[in-house]
Motif scaffolding. Structure first.
Motif, PDB file in Angstrom:
ATOM      1  N   GLY A  72      15.622  -0.644  -6.707  1.00  0.00           N
ATOM      2  CA  GLY A  72      14.739   0.289  -6.024  1.00  0.00           C
ATOM      3  C   GLY A  72      13.413   0.404  -6.737  1.00  0.00           C
ATOM      4  N   GLY A  73      12.341   0.195  -6.016  1.00  0.00           N
ATOM      5  CA  GLY A  73      11.030   0.325  -6.616  1.00  0.00           C
ATOM      6  C   GLY A  73      10.064  -0.747  -6.164  1.00  0.00           C
ATOM      7  N   VAL A  74       8.925  -0.784  -6.815  1.00  0.00           N
ATOM      8  CA  VAL A  74       7.855  -1.725  -6.492  1.00  0.00           C
ATOM      9  C   VAL A  74       8.056  -2.994  -7.301  1.00  0.00           C
ATOM     10  CG1 VAL A  74       5.370  -2.088  -6.398  1.00  0.00           C
ATOM     11  CG2 VAL A  74       6.312   0.207  -6.041  1.00  0.00           C
ATOM     12  N   VAL A  75       8.166  -4.124  -6.606  1.00  0.00           N
ATOM     13  CA  VAL A  75       8.437  -5.409  -7.249  1.00  0.00           C
ATOM     14  C   VAL A  75       7.362  -6.400  -6.830  1.00  0.00           C
ATOM     15  CG1 VAL A  75      10.062  -7.334  -7.399  1.00  0.00           C
ATOM     16  CG2 VAL A  75      10.921  -4.984  -7.273  1.00  0.00           C
ATOM     17  N   HIS A  76       6.884  -7.184  -7.791  1.00  0.00           N
ATOM     18  CA  HIS A  76       5.896  -8.230  -7.473  1.00  0.00           C
ATOM     19  C   HIS A  76       6.038  -9.379  -8.454  1.00  0.00           C
ATOM     20  CE1 HIS A  76       2.258  -9.969  -5.824  1.00  0.00           C
ATOM     21  NE2 HIS A  76       1.747 -10.088  -7.051  1.00  0.00           N
ATOM     22  N   ASP A  77       6.203 -10.588  -7.896  1.00  0.00           N
ATOM     23  CA  ASP A  77       6.305 -11.802  -8.709  1.00  0.00           C
ATOM     24  C   ASP A  77       7.336 -11.674  -9.835  1.00  0.00           C
ATOM     25  OD1 ASP A  77       4.477 -13.176  -7.193  1.00  0.00           O
ATOM     26  OD2 ASP A  77       2.771 -12.725  -8.490  1.00  0.00           O
ATOM     27  N   GLY A  78       8.486 -11.122  -9.510  1.00  0.00           N
ATOM     28  CA  GLY A  78       9.569 -11.035 -10.486  1.00  0.00           C
ATOM     29  C   GLY A  78       9.468  -9.885 -11.457  1.00  0.00           C
ATOM     30  N   VAL A  79       8.432  -9.066 -11.326  1.00  0.00           N
ATOM     31  CA  VAL A  79       8.214  -7.947 -12.252  1.00  0.00           C
ATOM     32  C   VAL A  79       8.491  -6.629 -11.526  1.00  0.00           C
ATOM     33  CG1 VAL A  79       6.532  -6.739 -13.698  1.00  0.00           C
ATOM     34  CG2 VAL A  79       6.492  -9.242 -13.550  1.00  0.00           C
ATOM     35  N   LEU A 133       7.364  -3.370 -11.237  1.00  0.00           N
ATOM     36  CA  LEU A 133       6.183  -2.608 -11.622  1.00  0.00           C
ATOM     37  C   LEU A 133       6.500  -1.125 -11.763  1.00  0.00           C
ATOM     38  CD1 LEU A 133       3.535  -4.302  -9.280  1.00  0.00           C
ATOM     39  CD2 LEU A 133       4.047  -4.818 -11.679  1.00  0.00           C
ATOM     40  N   HIS A 134       7.407  -0.649 -10.897  1.00  0.00           N
ATOM     41  CA  HIS A 134       7.786   0.775 -10.935  1.00  0.00           C
ATOM     42  C   HIS A 134       9.183   0.908 -10.350  1.00  0.00           C
ATOM     43  CE1 HIS A 134       7.609   5.102 -10.708  1.00  0.00           C
ATOM     44  NE2 HIS A 134       7.705   5.096  -9.386  1.00  0.00           N
ATOM     45  N   ALA A 135      10.137   1.272 -11.177  1.00  0.00           N
ATOM     46  CA  ALA A 135      11.524   1.461 -10.743  1.00  0.00           C
ATOM     47  C   ALA A 135      11.953   2.871 -11.143  1.00  0.00           C
ATOM     48  CB  ALA A 135      12.436   0.418 -11.377  1.00  0.00           C
ATOM     49  N   PRO A 136      11.745   3.853 -10.256  1.00  0.00           N
ATOM     50  CA  PRO A 136      11.918   5.253 -10.648  1.00  0.00           C
ATOM     51  C   PRO A 136      13.327   5.625 -11.057  1.00  0.00           C
ATOM     52  CG  PRO A 136      11.584   5.052  -8.276  1.00  0.00           C
ATOM     53  CD  PRO A 136      11.279   3.723  -8.866  1.00  0.00           C
ATOM     54  N   PHE A 137      14.358   5.041 -10.420  1.00  0.00           N
ATOM     55  CA  PHE A 137      15.729   5.428 -10.745  1.00  0.00           C
ATOM     56  C   PHE A 137      16.144   4.915 -12.117  1.00  0.00           C
ATOM     57  CE2 PHE A 137      15.783   5.171  -6.001  1.00  0.00           C
ATOM     58  CZ  PHE A 137      15.829   6.532  -5.793  1.00  0.00           C
ATOM     59  N   LEU A 138      15.455   3.895 -12.599  1.00  0.00           N
ATOM     60  CA  LEU A 138      15.724   3.361 -13.934  1.00  0.00           C
ATOM     61  C   LEU A 138      14.680   3.816 -14.949  1.00  0.00           C
ATOM     62  CD1 LEU A 138      16.597  -0.261 -12.778  1.00  0.00           C
ATOM     63  CD2 LEU A 138      18.205   1.333 -13.837  1.00  0.00           C
ATOM     64  N   GLU A 139      13.610   4.434 -14.452  1.00  0.00           N
ATOM     65  CA  GLU A 139      12.484   4.865 -15.293  1.00  0.00           C
ATOM     66  C   GLU A 139      11.841   3.671 -15.984  1.00  0.00           C
ATOM     67  OE1 GLU A 139      14.087   7.901 -17.845  1.00  0.00           O
ATOM     68  OE2 GLU A 139      14.146   9.386 -16.242  1.00  0.00           O
ATOM     69  N   TRP A 140      11.652   2.606 -15.207  1.00  0.00           N
ATOM     70  CA  TRP A 140      11.018   1.380 -15.708  1.00  0.00           C
ATOM     71  C   TRP A 140       9.596   1.266 -15.199  1.00  0.00           C
ATOM     72  CZ3 TRP A 140      14.910  -3.241 -14.738  1.00  0.00           C
ATOM     73  CH2 TRP A 140      16.060  -3.059 -15.549  1.00  0.00           C
ATOM     74  N   ALA A 141       8.769   0.576 -15.988  1.00  0.00           N
ATOM     75  CA  ALA A 141       7.422   0.210 -15.558  1.00  0.00           C
ATOM     76  C   ALA A 141       7.084  -1.145 -16.177  1.00  0.00           C
ATOM     77  CB  ALA A 141       6.405   1.258 -15.990  1.00  0.00           C
ATOM     78  N   ASP A 142       6.611  -2.061 -15.333  1.00  0.00           N
ATOM     79  CA  ASP A 142       6.139  -3.378 -15.782  1.00  0.00           C
ATOM     80  C   ASP A 142       7.194  -4.136 -16.596  1.00  0.00           C
ATOM     81  OD1 ASP A 142       3.599  -2.943 -14.617  1.00  0.00           O
ATOM     82  OD2 ASP A 142       2.986  -1.785 -16.363  1.00  0.00           O
TER      83      ASP A 142
END
Length: 370
Positions: A135-142, A144-153
């Motif tokens: 779940g989140g914003v994905v681009h070119d395998g990255v 960028l923003h995965a709120p449920f995991l609290e990930w960025a880039d």
């Protein structure tokens, strides 16, 4: 592989085996063009011809085209905030094996190591590629923003490709699920439909003319911000009565907990509503009305009359489906096609298979680029 050859291979992959007559109709090709396109795919061993069958036409019996067996295995992984769900499939995304691994540490390093472990423990022979959805914003395998995991880039594809030694495709989970529904799920055989998911969040995907819509906005979660009730609760972004506030499992459970004065989880919420608890049924009923309005909006704006409902919270539909259907109908022009609702309650395995389907398609795209 040319673009036309890829279209032919994908049609056979998803819908085959198919007769040449069916393929010419489906792809808008002449018999001569189909023969020309199929020849290199047959010579490369990607397609095979099956035994002759009569197709009702005059002349020589047809030899249907099919994908060759034994083209390797693919892995699909769905990452939630709590678990890694992995499946191994054949080239048609038919499951071979699968499992679930709980997440104890949400750091990128820990989760990606768990994904690599899960793929290895699937013990797939001849692994060709891996697909990952989250779940989140994905681009070119990255991610960028995965709120449920609290990930960025987070370079999901780069890390996993280096660890596993196979190409890795990463996709937004709702986009991958729409692909799964189109390919082998509730949307199979439909030219177009909207996908609405309910769970920790609210997702929206779209299939038009047999293709999943992929735009930059498709991964942001814009469906969760659609206003549905001007008097509803407020979501974490400050939107009153939006889809996220009205339909996410956490918001519904929080409203019920406040009404009953004690903690109530989502499963108990639905049980109490089904049992007729007045306070709970009022809240869940309002959610059903909101879901119906969302369905009406999705069908009206997309010009697709079919909707696939999915997600870990979709049991809401079974509890208040009369109100959902009534609200959906009320929001449609009476001359419009009736809304055709399909429910997929198969769980996260379907999402993981969708990730595998994305990996299979990416593999075919790479073949075209060679």
């Amino acid at each position: 592989m040319s673009r036309s050859e890829t279209a032919l291979a994908r049609a056979v992959l998803i819908h085959g085996p198919l007769s040449r007559r069916d393929l010419t109709t489906r792809l808008g090709l002449s018999p001569a063009s189909l023969t020309r396109l199929a020849k290199p795919l047959l010579e490369a061993g990607l397609l095979i011809e099956l035994d002759e069958v009569a197709d009702g036409t005059v002349g020589r019996p047809s030899r249907p085209l099919d994908i060759a067996p034994g083209l390797g295995a693919f892995a699909g992984v769905k990452i939630t905030g709590d678990a890694v769900i992995a499946v191994g499939t054949d080239i048609r995304a038919e499951p071979i094996t699968g499992g679930e691994w709980p997440i104890d540490d949400r750091s990128p390093e820990a989760v990606l190591a768990l994904v690599a472990r899960a793929v290895r423990e699937l013990a797939l022979p001849d692994l060709v590629a891996l697909g990952v959805s989250l779940g989140g914003v994905v681009h070119d395998g990255v991610a960028l923003h995965a709120p449920f995991l609290e990930w960025a880039d987070v370079d999901v594809a780069g890390v996993l490709a280096a660890e596993l030694g196979v190409p890795v495709s990463v996709e937004n989970d709702v986009v991958a699920l729409a692909e799964a529904e189109r390919w082998f799920g509730a949307g199979r055989g439909l030219d177009g439909f909207a996908t609405i998911t309910i769970g920790a969040g609210v997702g929206y995907g779209l299939v038009v003319d047999g293709e999943v819509v992929r735009t930059s906005d498709a991964t942001i979660g814009t469906g969760g911000h659609i206003p549905l009730d001007p008097f509803g609760p407020v979501c974490q972004d400050g939107h009153r009565g939006c889809a996220q506030a009205m339909l996410s499992s956490g918001s519904i459970a929080a409203q019920v907990s406040a009404a009953l004065g004690r903690p109530v989880d989502y499963d108990e919420t639905l049980e109490l509503a089904a049992a007729g608890d007045p306070a709970v049924h009022a809240i869940v009923g309002s959610a059903g009305d909101a879901l119906g309005r969302l369905i009406a909006l999705a069908t009206n704006l997309s010009l697709q009359s079919s909707v696939v409902l999915a997600g870990e919270g979709i049991n809401l539909f079974s509890v208040v489906q009369d109100r959902v259907r009534a609200a959906a109908s009320a929001g449609r022009d009476p001359r419009a096609e009736p809304v055709d609702i399909h429910v997929d309650d198969s769980g996260f395995r379907a999402w993981a298979r969708g990730a595998a389907a994305v990996a299979i398609q990416s593999t075919m795209d790479r073949m075209r680029g060679e």
